[in-house]
Design a protein around this motif. Structure first.
Motif, PDB file in Angstrom:
ATOM      1  N   ILE A   1      32.194   0.607  39.613  1.00  0.00           N
ATOM      2  CA  ILE A   1      33.197   1.062  38.654  1.00  0.00           C
ATOM      3  C   ILE A   1      33.703  -0.163  37.898  1.00  0.00           C
ATOM      4  O   ILE A   1      34.243  -1.091  38.505  1.00  0.00           O
ATOM      5  CB  ILE A   1      34.356   1.785  39.367  1.00  0.00           C
ATOM      6  N   PRO A   2      33.529  -0.214  36.578  1.00  0.00           N
ATOM      7  CA  PRO A   2      33.856  -1.430  35.816  1.00  0.00           C
ATOM      8  C   PRO A   2      35.338  -1.748  35.790  1.00  0.00           C
ATOM      9  O   PRO A   2      36.193  -0.881  36.010  1.00  0.00           O
ATOM     10  CB  PRO A   2      33.321  -1.114  34.408  1.00  0.00           C
ATOM     11  N   GLU A   3      35.639  -3.014  35.485  1.00  0.00           N
ATOM     12  CA  GLU A   3      37.011  -3.504  35.479  1.00  0.00           C
ATOM     13  C   GLU A   3      37.878  -2.810  34.429  1.00  0.00           C
ATOM     14  O   GLU A   3      39.088  -2.742  34.558  1.00  0.00           O
ATOM     15  CB  GLU A   3      37.031  -5.018  35.241  1.00  0.00           C
TER      16      GLU A   3
ATOM     17  N   ILE B   1      31.015   2.353  47.096  1.00  0.00           N
ATOM     18  CA  ILE B   1      31.634   2.355  45.769  1.00  0.00           C
ATOM     19  C   ILE B   1      32.326   1.018  45.570  1.00  0.00           C
ATOM     20  O   ILE B   1      33.227   0.651  46.326  1.00  0.00           O
ATOM     21  CB  ILE B   1      32.648   3.505  45.623  1.00  0.00           C
ATOM     22  N   HIS B   2      31.877   0.281  44.555  1.00  0.00           N
ATOM     23  CA  HIS B   2      32.493  -1.000  44.217  1.00  0.00           C
ATOM     24  C   HIS B   2      33.533  -0.740  43.127  1.00  0.00           C
ATOM     25  O   HIS B   2      33.190  -0.317  42.027  1.00  0.00           O
ATOM     26  CB  HIS B   2      31.435  -1.989  43.718  1.00  0.00           C
ATOM     27  N   ILE B   3      34.778  -0.992  43.451  1.00  0.00           N
ATOM     28  CA  ILE B   3      35.865  -0.634  42.548  1.00  0.00           C
ATOM     29  C   ILE B   3      36.494  -1.881  41.952  1.00  0.00           C
ATOM     30  O   ILE B   3      36.616  -2.912  42.618  1.00  0.00           O
ATOM     31  CB  ILE B   3      36.921   0.216  43.297  1.00  0.00           C
ATOM     32  N   GLY B   4      36.887  -1.793  40.669  1.00  0.00           N
ATOM     33  CA  GLY B   4      37.514  -2.922  39.994  1.00  0.00           C
ATOM     34  C   GLY B   4      38.936  -3.155  40.467  1.00  0.00           C
ATOM     35  O   GLY B   4      39.522  -2.346  41.186  1.00  0.00           O
ATOM     36  N   LYS B   5      39.511  -4.245  40.002  1.00  0.00           N
ATOM     37  CA  LYS B   5      40.845  -4.653  40.464  1.00  0.00           C
ATOM     38  C   LYS B   5      41.962  -4.183  39.554  1.00  0.00           C
ATOM     39  O   LYS B   5      43.128  -4.527  39.777  1.00  0.00           O
ATOM     40  CB  LYS B   5      40.907  -6.177  40.593  1.00  0.00           C
ATOM     41  N   ASN B   6      41.635  -3.397  38.527  1.00  0.00           N
ATOM     42  CA  ASN B   6      42.654  -3.040  37.524  1.00  0.00           C
ATOM     43  C   ASN B   6      43.117  -1.588  37.587  1.00  0.00           C
ATOM     44  O   ASN B   6      43.730  -1.099  36.640  1.00  0.00           O
ATOM     45  CB  ASN B   6      42.118  -3.354  36.124  1.00  0.00           C
TER      46      ASN B   6
ATOM     47  N   LEU C   1      39.453   1.990  48.279  1.00  0.00           N
ATOM     48  CA  LEU C   1      40.339   0.996  47.682  1.00  0.00           C
ATOM     49  C   LEU C   1      40.409  -0.281  48.512  1.00  0.00           C
ATOM     50  O   LEU C   1      40.422  -1.396  47.960  1.00  0.00           O
ATOM     51  CB  LEU C   1      41.734   1.582  47.509  1.00  0.00           C
ATOM     52  N   LEU C   2      40.435  -0.146  49.822  1.00  0.00           N
ATOM     53  CA  LEU C   2      40.608  -1.319  50.677  1.00  0.00           C
ATOM     54  C   LEU C   2      39.374  -2.214  50.737  1.00  0.00           C
ATOM     55  O   LEU C   2      39.422  -3.298  51.334  1.00  0.00           O
ATOM     56  CB  LEU C   2      41.019  -0.889  52.086  1.00  0.00           C
ATOM     57  N   THR C   3      38.282  -1.802  50.110  1.00  0.00           N
ATOM     58  CA  THR C   3      37.119  -2.704  50.013  1.00  0.00           C
ATOM     59  C   THR C   3      37.372  -3.815  49.010  1.00  0.00           C
ATOM     60  O   THR C   3      36.643  -4.814  48.992  1.00  0.00           O
ATOM     61  CB  THR C   3      35.852  -1.933  49.601  1.00  0.00           C
ATOM     62  N   ASN C   4      38.393  -3.649  48.158  1.00  0.00           N
ATOM     63  CA  ASN C   4      38.758  -4.675  47.186  1.00  0.00           C
ATOM     64  C   ASN C   4      40.094  -5.283  47.613  1.00  0.00           C
ATOM     65  O   ASN C   4      41.076  -4.557  47.797  1.00  0.00           O
ATOM     66  CB  ASN C   4      38.883  -4.058  45.792  1.00  0.00           C
ATOM     67  N   PRO C   5      40.177  -6.610  47.781  1.00  0.00           N
ATOM     68  CA  PRO C   5      41.418  -7.228  48.263  1.00  0.00           C
ATOM     69  C   PRO C   5      42.600  -7.093  47.313  1.00  0.00           C
ATOM     70  O   PRO C   5      43.724  -7.450  47.671  1.00  0.00           O
ATOM     71  CB  PRO C   5      41.032  -8.702  48.445  1.00  0.00           C
TER      72      PRO C   5
END
Length: 368
Positions: free
Chosen positions: A103-105, A122-127, A163-167
């Motif tokens: 999922i793009p930023e 699922i790779h999720i952006g930080k925004n 969500l918790l896969t992204n710090p």
């Protein structure tokens, strides 16, 4: 007016040029530049699923993708989303070859990502600043409203796990928060209680942070939020921040509520709440004269931050009690001390979610 290419069928829509059908049989589909939206069931549908497409590449011109645009692509393995999509609402129903997506930023709002069990990564952006708490549920878990299992916590847990896969995301004091944007996303069901406090350092209460219209185990247990305390760090309360909180009666602001930006309808269907329930906690330090003890506490806190330390309220409480030999010191007193330093002396105090403490953001000299 319709436009027809060799494989892509286009028309005008409210979004501009829209792709409404695809007639090719390529394994890699690169959607032409200039197309601004994708209609539903463009590539496959429940009657005629697509069996050839393995990858879909979207150009930057695309701003809107219908929820069912990519459904029933049985061989699909990879999707490159447009970087100019801000809201994502997509179903991968029938896409059982899809194991992983990025999922793009640029995406900031997520309504839903409905997925088969095969889509496990699922790779999720930080925004992300707004996400439905059941956004990442599995299609097999979409139950009828009358099914008692609708109230299970697993729906929200799927979203928490992603969500918790992204710090950038963390559960703080019972809230899922975006630490970078200092925004609350939603209340974690297992932490719900009648009185809740927004975490220190949060600046934005995001859309649907409190949404008791979404099914959860708490609905069945009769656990509802009745009172919310908002720290002085909060600068904005978004549209629908409190949705269908039918038992909410009080929102207490530790700062000045008049300085907060409110969305058009932050208290949607909160039937027992009205704007008169706003309350500002009085500052016990508005008098011109300050007690010697308060001055000493302020000087001590300043010294800690001047040394570059990151300290939360509990740590400050312990050290202040030890330093001054106090038997008791309330967290509310420390809260007001921090607010006094920031509001009256313009001390550059901020809460850092990564270090889990307050600190000075720049050099500062305190004159008492």
């Amino acid at each position: 007016m319709n436009f027809r290419g060799p494989d892509f069928f286009l028309k005008h829509s409210v979004w501009g040029i829209e792709l409404y059908a695809y007639a090719g049989n390529e394994t890699v589909v690169k959607i032409p530049e200039g197309i601004e939206s994708i209609d539903e069931y463009v590539f496959g549908n429940p009657i005629e699923p697509n069996t050839s497409i393995q990858k879909v590449i979207m150009p930057k011109t695309i701003r809107y993708v219908d929820e069912r645009a990519l459904a029933y692509c049985e061989a699909l393995k990879e999707v490159e989303f447009s970087s100019n999509i801000s809201t994502l609402q997509v179903s991968f129903e029938g896409c059982k070859s899809l194991n992983e997506i990025y999922i793009p930023e640029g995406i900031r709002y997520i309504e839903c990502v409905k997925r088969e069990r095969t889509l496990s990564t699922i790779h999720i952006g930080k925004n992300i600043i707004s996400v439905m708490e059941n956004a990442f549920g599995f299609l097999g878990d979409c139950l009828d409203y009358n099914d008692e299992r609708m109230f299970e916590d697993s729906f929200q847990q799927d979203t928490i796990d992603v969500l918790l896969t992204n710090p950038a995301y963390e559960i703080v004091d019972g809230f899922m928060v975006n630490k970078i944007h200092k925004t609350t996303l939603f209340v974690v069901d297992s932490f719900v209680k009648p009185e809740m406090r927004i975490p220190d350092g949060i600046e934005v209460i995001g859309p649907q942070t409190f949404n008791e219209g979404i099914f959860s185990s708490n609905y069945e247990k009769g656990l509802f939020v009745k009172k919310v305390v908002v720290p002085a760090s909060v600068k904005k309360v978004c549209n629908y921040a409190f949705t269908e909180c039918q038992y909410l009666t009080d929102v207490i602001f530790e700062g000045n509520s008049n300085a907060i930006e409110f969305g058009d309808n932050p208290f949607l269907d909160c039937r027992n709440f009205n704007n008169d329930a706003y309350e500002n906690i009085p500052d016990d330090c508005k008098d011109s004269k300050l007690s010697n003890m308060k001055l000493e506490r302020l000087a001590f806190i300043h010294h800690c931050f001047q040394q570059g330390r990151y300290m939360n309220k509990n740590q400050l409480q312990v050290e202040l009690m030890r330093h001054f030999g106090l038997a008791k010191l309330g967290i509310s007193t420390i809260t007001r001390d921090l607010e006094f330093l920031r509001d009256r002396f313009n001390a550059p105090i901020e809460y850092d979610f990564f270090h889990k403490g307050y600190h000075y953001t720049e050099k500062f000299e305190l004159t008492l």
